[in-house]
Design a protein around this motif. Structure first.
Motif, PDB file in Angstrom:
ATOM      1  N   GLY A  12      36.741  33.290  39.002  1.00 52.80           N
ATOM      2  CA  GLY A  12      36.273  33.245  37.900  1.00 52.80           C
ATOM      3  C   GLY A  12      34.949  32.181  37.551  1.00 52.80           C
ATOM      4  O   GLY A  12      34.014  32.440  36.883  1.00 52.80           O
ATOM      5  N   LYS A  33      33.517  37.709  35.835  1.00 55.72           N
ATOM      6  CA  LYS A  33      33.899  37.936  34.358  1.00 55.72           C
ATOM      7  C   LYS A  33      35.090  38.592  34.085  1.00 55.72           C
ATOM      8  O   LYS A  33      35.878  38.905  33.134  1.00 55.72           O
ATOM      9  N   LYS A  83      40.841  36.765  36.091  1.00 54.49           N
ATOM     10  CA  LYS A  83      41.569  35.661  35.416  1.00 54.49           C
ATOM     11  C   LYS A  83      41.815  34.553  36.454  1.00 54.49           C
ATOM     12  O   LYS A  83      43.047  34.979  37.138  1.00 54.49           O
ATOM     13  N   THR A  84      41.388  33.610  36.658  1.00 50.19           N
ATOM     14  CA  THR A  84      41.770  32.512  37.766  1.00 50.19           C
ATOM     15  C   THR A  84      41.637  31.007  36.929  1.00 50.19           C
ATOM     16  O   THR A  84      40.899  30.154  37.404  1.00 50.19           O
ATOM     17  N   PRO A  85      42.398  30.677  36.030  1.00 53.38           N
ATOM     18  CA  PRO A  85      42.208  29.512  35.167  1.00 53.38           C
ATOM     19  C   PRO A  85      42.499  28.447  36.066  1.00 53.38           C
ATOM     20  O   PRO A  85      41.948  27.206  35.978  1.00 53.38           O
ATOM     21  N   TYR A 110      45.126  44.070  34.532  1.00 46.36           N
ATOM     22  CA  TYR A 110      43.772  44.682  34.993  1.00 46.36           C
ATOM     23  C   TYR A 110      43.882  46.340  34.829  1.00 46.36           C
ATOM     24  O   TYR A 110      42.941  46.907  35.412  1.00 46.36           O
ATOM     25  N   SER A 156      45.536  36.774  40.425  1.00 44.56           N
ATOM     26  CA  SER A 156      45.929  36.125  39.394  1.00 44.56           C
ATOM     27  C   SER A 156      47.570  35.698  39.446  1.00 44.56           C
ATOM     28  O   SER A 156      47.849  34.509  39.069  1.00 44.56           O
TER      29      SER A 156
END
Length: 499
Positions: free
Chosen positions: A20, A25, A28-30, A233, A276
């Motif tokens: 990310g 975009k 999701k890799t917070p 996804y 993720s």
């Protein structure tokens, strides 16, 4: 003064584009983004070879494949068959092996552990002698996985280089056995990493922890990953990778854009789910460091062993996603994230070119520890000045070299030249005007001087660093696997699978 703790997290087949924080975009890799935002992200970090085992050997030794002799992914020499548990041995020798054990049987049955790094020093051995407690959780894939090596005293690895995400063979009480039903391999690797961290509570000596995930390596099937991550996804448009026709050197030769789009979407959804799920585990590790008050005193470094094309150039795979083997940036560029609150200003993005073979010189430069490594034979240089400076560092012209058997690459900021011994095909790309590596200029009459200049530099560099006893230039590496030590150590045997 106490040395910093070190946590190195290595993912498997992780393209530089699949983070990310790198601008993807859809993904999701917070927690990976958190490492980047709280530390440094490198935009141009390269592996030493675009396939797992050679890349990992280079990461830990600082040597190129034509010095350590690992030139392809290791297909034999994982472990002694006797390293399997009694229960696993029974499964392996059933008259009809269950499909879920087929891969394990194929790789482990009749195998004999080979230490592919025999005679080479890993930086973890230096750390262990310096007083670090060294732990490994996850993939090793450098041979003889049943036994701790390279300075590690905590050793929780998997039997093979890769495996399914469920029903995987892992080390249990000193023997390889199958994970309990329903246990996800990524979660197992995280749990064993956390166990190691728990064991360090109250100890004075610093620790080094290697967390080697198999994610996001294939398989990408829905049933291979927890539904909570795959469903993230399910409706992903998969537009982060453009649609291209199947590459003529790949197994997708002749596929139209529309056909490749379907393949890409299937693979990307599983690939993203695996990333993720891994990201969640990385978050658990970061949270533990926070909870124990260790975050400020711990260097956290995240990278991938090699890159990955998931549709780029019409390829699904890394360097061996084609034959001849490829050196596209999607195969040789990897994530590079480093966080160290005490020594690195947060939120920086570095554009300088660095390589995995620079890691050992950088680490030894920073820690200033005693060691017996001959630095004069190592091709890398410390990127500590880059980490210490908040401004771009002028290091002169930096070149990056990559090799995969007889395929070699030289890359500058502006140009890339790929030479395949003995006869080609060769490639030349103008990265300023063609960053996507679409137009091969190798036969263009206007660029012959540039090709010759780059080839001469490539030849000179490898002449300086190659160990002729294990030179990959003359080895028949096809990307199908290595089954023994090469060069003068192969004793007349075939060590690279040919078909």
């Amino acid at each position: 003064m106490k040395k910093p703790n070190i946590v190195v997290i290595i993912s498997d087949d992780h393209g530089h584009w699949s983070l990310g924080c790198a601008g993807n975009k859809e993904l999701k890799t917070p927690n990976l983004d958190r490492i980047a935002y709280e530390g440094v992200r490198f935009e141009n970090f390269f592996c030493a070879s675009p396939v797992c085992s050679p890349a990992r050997a280079s990461f830990f030794t600082g040597k190129i494949p034509s010095q350590h002799g690992v030139h392809d992914w290791i297909s034999k020499g994982h472990a002694n068959e006797s390293d399997a548990s009694e229960g696993l041995l029974k499964e392996m020798y059933k008259e009809q092996v269950e499909p879920k054990f087929g891969w394990i049987t194929q790789q482990l049955k009749g195998d004999r552990g080979v230490n592919y790094l025999e005679g080479h020093t890993c930086f973890t051995e230096v750390l262990a002698k310096e007083g670090y407690t060294c732990g490994l959780s996850g993939k090793w894939h450098l041979g003889d996985s049943g036994h701790a090596q390279a300075g590690f005293s905590y050793w929780q690895t998997i039997a093979l280089g890769g495996d399914h995400y469920y029903n995987s063979a892992v080390l249990v009480d000193g023997k390889f056995d199958i994970l309990p039903e329903g246990k996800y391999l990524t979660d197992h690797i995280t749990d064993k990493a956390l166990d190691f961290l728990h064991m360090q509570k109250g100890k004075d000596e610093p620790f080094y922890l290697s967390v080697h995930y198999t994610a996001p390596h294939a398989p990408f099937d829905r049933h291979e990953h927890p539904e909570e991550f795959y469903s993230m996804y399910e409706n992903c448009p998969c537009e982060s990778v453009e649609d291209e026709e199947g590459h003529p050197w790949s197994g997708y030769k002749g596929h139209t854009k529309e056909q490749m789009k379907k393949v890409k979407e299937f693979c990307l959804k599983g690939y993203y789910a695996a990333i993720s799920a891994m990201d969640k585990g990385i978050g658990d590790i970061l949270d533990y460091l926070d909870a124990q008050g260790l975050a400020d005193d711990t260097i956290v470094f995240f990278t991938g062993d090699n890159g990955m094309s998931v549709g780029q150039h019409g390829i699904i795979g890394k360097g061996n996603g084609t034959y001849p083997l490829n050196m596209y940036d999607s195969a040789v560029k990897v994530p590079g994230l480093i966080r160290y609150p005490k020594g690195i200003k947060a939120g920086q993005v570095k554009k300088e070119l660095v390589s995995h073979y620079d890691v050992v010189p950088t680490l030894l430069d920073y820690l200033q520890v005693d060691h017996n490594i001959d630095m004069s034979i190592l091709p890398g240089k410390s990127f500590l000045p880059i980490l210490k400076s908040e401004e771009p560092v002028d290091q002169g012209e930096i070149i990056i070299m990559d090799e995969y058997g007889p395929t070699r690459m030289i890359r500058t900021e502006e140009w890339k030249y790929i030479h395949r011994y003995p006869y080609g095909e060769h490639e030349l790309y103008d990265l300023v005007n063609d960053p996507g590596e679409k137009v091969n200029l190798v036969n263009h009459p206007d660029y012959q001087d540039k090709k010759e200049e780059l080839f001469a530099r490539l030849e000179g560099w490898y002449y300086k660093y190659v160990d002729p006893r294990v030179d990959g230039k003359a080895e028949p590496v096809k990307g199908l696997g290595q089954i023994g030590r090469c060069g003068i150590y192969k004793e007349g045997k075939t060590v690279f699978i040919q078909q």
